[in-house]
Write an enzyme that holds these catalytic residues in place. Structure first.
Site, PDB file in Angstrom:
ATOM      1  N   SER A  85      -9.066  78.934 -16.950  1.00  0.00           N
ATOM      2  CA  SER A  85      -7.723  78.552 -16.510  1.00  0.00           C
ATOM      3  C   SER A  85      -7.053  77.466 -17.338  1.00  0.00           C
ATOM      4  O   SER A  85      -5.965  77.016 -16.976  1.00  0.00           O
ATOM      5  CB  SER A  85      -7.777  78.086 -15.049  1.00  0.00           C
ATOM      6  OG  SER A  85      -8.525  76.898 -14.955  1.00  0.00           O
ATOM      7  N   THR A 125      -1.387  82.696 -10.296  1.00  0.00           N
ATOM      8  CA  THR A 125      -0.681  81.469 -10.684  1.00  0.00           C
ATOM      9  C   THR A 125       0.796  81.751 -10.905  1.00  0.00           C
ATOM     10  O   THR A 125       1.163  82.875 -11.283  1.00  0.00           O
ATOM     11  CB  THR A 125      -1.290  80.903 -11.981  1.00  0.00           C
ATOM     12  OG1 THR A 125      -0.437  79.892 -12.521  1.00  0.00           O
ATOM     13  CG2 THR A 125      -1.456  81.984 -13.045  1.00  0.00           C
ATOM     14  N   ASP A 126       1.631  80.735 -10.705  1.00  0.00           N
ATOM     15  CA  ASP A 126       3.056  80.904 -10.996  1.00  0.00           C
ATOM     16  C   ASP A 126       3.315  81.047 -12.493  1.00  0.00           C
ATOM     17  O   ASP A 126       4.406  81.445 -12.911  1.00  0.00           O
ATOM     18  CB  ASP A 126       3.878  79.742 -10.422  1.00  0.00           C
ATOM     19  CG  ASP A 126       3.466  78.371 -10.948  1.00  0.00           C
ATOM     20  OD1 ASP A 126       2.499  78.284 -11.734  1.00  0.00           O
ATOM     21  OD2 ASP A 126       4.107  77.378 -10.570  1.00  0.00           O
ATOM     22  N   GLU A 127       2.297  80.739 -13.323  1.00  0.00           N
ATOM     23  CA  GLU A 127       2.495  80.833 -14.769  1.00  0.00           C
ATOM     24  C   GLU A 127       2.735  82.268 -15.240  1.00  0.00           C
ATOM     25  O   GLU A 127       3.220  82.484 -16.344  1.00  0.00           O
ATOM     26  CB  GLU A 127       1.316  80.206 -15.517  1.00  0.00           C
ATOM     27  CG  GLU A 127       1.229  78.704 -15.306  1.00  0.00           C
ATOM     28  CD  GLU A 127       0.238  78.030 -16.248  1.00  0.00           C
ATOM     29  OE1 GLU A 127       0.182  78.411 -17.427  1.00  0.00           O
ATOM     30  OE2 GLU A 127      -0.481  77.131 -15.779  1.00  0.00           O
ATOM     31  N   TYR A 153      -3.655  82.606 -21.517  1.00  0.00           N
ATOM     32  CA  TYR A 153      -4.121  82.390 -20.141  1.00  0.00           C
ATOM     33  C   TYR A 153      -3.246  83.125 -19.137  1.00  0.00           C
ATOM     34  O   TYR A 153      -3.719  83.941 -18.342  1.00  0.00           O
ATOM     35  CB  TYR A 153      -4.167  80.896 -19.800  1.00  0.00           C
ATOM     36  CG  TYR A 153      -4.164  80.633 -18.310  1.00  0.00           C
ATOM     37  CD1 TYR A 153      -5.207  81.101 -17.508  1.00  0.00           C
ATOM     38  CD2 TYR A 153      -3.118  79.950 -17.698  1.00  0.00           C
ATOM     39  CE1 TYR A 153      -5.209  80.892 -16.138  1.00  0.00           C
ATOM     40  CE2 TYR A 153      -3.115  79.735 -16.325  1.00  0.00           C
ATOM     41  CZ  TYR A 153      -4.160  80.208 -15.547  1.00  0.00           C
ATOM     42  OH  TYR A 153      -4.150  80.016 -14.188  1.00  0.00           O
ATOM     43  N   LYS A 157      -3.974  86.436 -16.633  1.00  0.00           N
ATOM     44  CA  LYS A 157      -3.803  86.405 -15.171  1.00  0.00           C
ATOM     45  C   LYS A 157      -2.814  87.483 -14.720  1.00  0.00           C
ATOM     46  O   LYS A 157      -3.019  88.134 -13.694  1.00  0.00           O
ATOM     47  CB  LYS A 157      -3.335  85.019 -14.720  1.00  0.00           C
ATOM     48  CG  LYS A 157      -4.384  83.932 -14.831  1.00  0.00           C
ATOM     49  CD  LYS A 157      -5.594  84.154 -13.928  1.00  0.00           C
ATOM     50  CE  LYS A 157      -5.287  83.915 -12.465  1.00  0.00           C
ATOM     51  NZ  LYS A 157      -6.523  84.048 -11.627  1.00  0.00           N
ATOM     52  N   HIS A 279       4.865  75.653 -24.695  1.00  0.00           N
ATOM     53  CA  HIS A 279       4.737  74.874 -23.457  1.00  0.00           C
ATOM     54  C   HIS A 279       5.872  75.233 -22.484  1.00  0.00           C
ATOM     55  O   HIS A 279       7.045  75.051 -22.803  1.00  0.00           O
ATOM     56  CB  HIS A 279       4.774  73.379 -23.792  1.00  0.00           C
ATOM     57  CG  HIS A 279       4.255  72.504 -22.700  1.00  0.00           C
ATOM     58  ND1 HIS A 279       4.124  71.136 -22.836  1.00  0.00           N
ATOM     59  CD2 HIS A 279       3.821  72.783 -21.441  1.00  0.00           C
ATOM     60  CE1 HIS A 279       3.642  70.631 -21.708  1.00  0.00           C
ATOM     61  NE2 HIS A 279       3.450  71.616 -20.854  1.00  0.00           N
TER      62      HIS A 279
END
Length: 341
Positions: A85, A125-127, A153, A157, A279
């Site tokens: 993660s 995840t919200d990512e 990552y 997910k 980012h």
């Protein structure tokens, strides 16, 4: 019920094991973890002696092992926290993330199908939604937001989420998925933002902040997250995705300054470092669906939660100092070694 929690020696999984073992003494909680760098059995010390708790060491991507385990244990529910993660690590070794997060998820899904698991829950995840612009505070991630990943990552997910939902659509596997915002709280591995800043500030070391610290995250206390997952596996509708958010948006710089103030340390410790590639700027979740359909609501505001978290790190310095020294990785051998030979 017999519940398999994968990744239960990690931060969120470990908190979930604590929550479930203590709340449901009549249920059996089996914790499966490979104990890679972020898996820490010292996190589970408080529940180790409980009759409804059991630890198994293993890899979710090891198909023969998983099939044997499912045949032997006959789980009713599977909650999959097990994942690589750390975004920075995914940039240096993407293949590891695909292996664990995608192939491991598929192995668990196949075992769940074969052995009649009544609910498979995927912790995501919200990512997977990518990011939101800093100048549009009116925008939030909903369950209908298209997936738009930024890192290996988050891509791994998202791939796992799609696989889980495809197993529901194709095979009728009883699945649910939850996507959460940034968690914080006890037992958080010290390379993550909040515990890293606490441990370094206490040592009067510089606090590395990416870019200008303007990136915004929605912070969710880990116990609120655990309560939400508990609700979803019991009352959530099969085949559905639920967003879990804390309504606690803060810039990274605000978080760091809050920690410094609480520890009475100077802001001169802050050191700005070159931003990471890709980012994400802002994450913000709209949790309306889980609030209206399942009646969930967070108990913690960021102000109350961060104060309790800082105090926990002050009270449990041995736990995180063992991680910083590497001593934590010997705990499995010390605890279980004699039983293995």
């Amino acid at each position: 019920m017999k519940i398999l929690v994968t990744g239960g020696a990690g931060f969120i999984g470990g908190n979930f094991v604590h929550y479930m073992v203590n709340k449901y003494p009549e249920d059996v909680i089996v914790n499966l973890d490979l104990l890679t760098y972020a898996g820490n059995l010292e996190t589970l010390k408080p529940v180790e002696g409980k009759p409804n708790y059991k630890f198994v060491k293993g890899d979710i991507a090891d198909r023969p092992f998983i099939m044997d385990l499912f045949e032997k244990e006959q789980f009713d529910v599977v909650v999959n926290f097990a994942a690589e993660s750390h975004v920075d690590r995914s940039i240096t070794d993407p293949g590891l993330f695909v292996q664990t997060n995608v192939m491991g998820t598929q192995t668990l899904l196949d075992a769940s199908r074969q052995f009649g698991v009544k609910r498979y829950h995927q912790v995501s995840t919200d990512e997977v939604y990518g990011d939101l612009p800093l100048d549009r505070p009116d925008l939030f991630f909903t369950e209908e937001t298209p997936l738009h990943t930024s890192s290996p990552y988050s891509a791994s997910k998202a791939g796992a989420d799609l696989l889980v939902l495809a197993y529901y659509r194709t095979f009728g596997t009883p699945v649910t998925v939850s996507r959460c915002s940034n968690n914080y709280g006890p037992y958080h591995f010290p390379e993550k933002l909040i515990p890293l800043m606490i441990s370094r500030a206490l040592a009067d070391e510089s606090l590395p902040v990416y870019g200008k610290g303007e990136n915004v995250r929605d912070w969710l206390h880990v116990s609120d997250h655990c309560a939400a997952i508990d609700l979803i596996i019991r009352k959530g509708k099969v085949g559905e995705v639920y967003n879990i958010g804390g309504h606690n948006e803060r810039t990274n710089l605000e978080v760091v300054k809050t920690i410094l103030k609480a520890l009475d340390k100077p802001e001169s410790l802050i050191q700005y470092v070159t931003d990471r590639p890709g980012h994400d700027r802002r994450y913000a979740i709209d949790p309306t669906k889980i609030e209206t359909e399942l009646g969930w609501e967070p108990k913690y505001t960021f102000d109350t939660g961060i104060a309790m978290t800082i105090q926990w790190y002050l009270d449990n310095q041995e736990w995180w100092k063992h991680i910083l020294s590497g001593e934590y990785s010997n705990y499995f051998e010390n605890m279980y070694g004699d039983r293995l030979h």
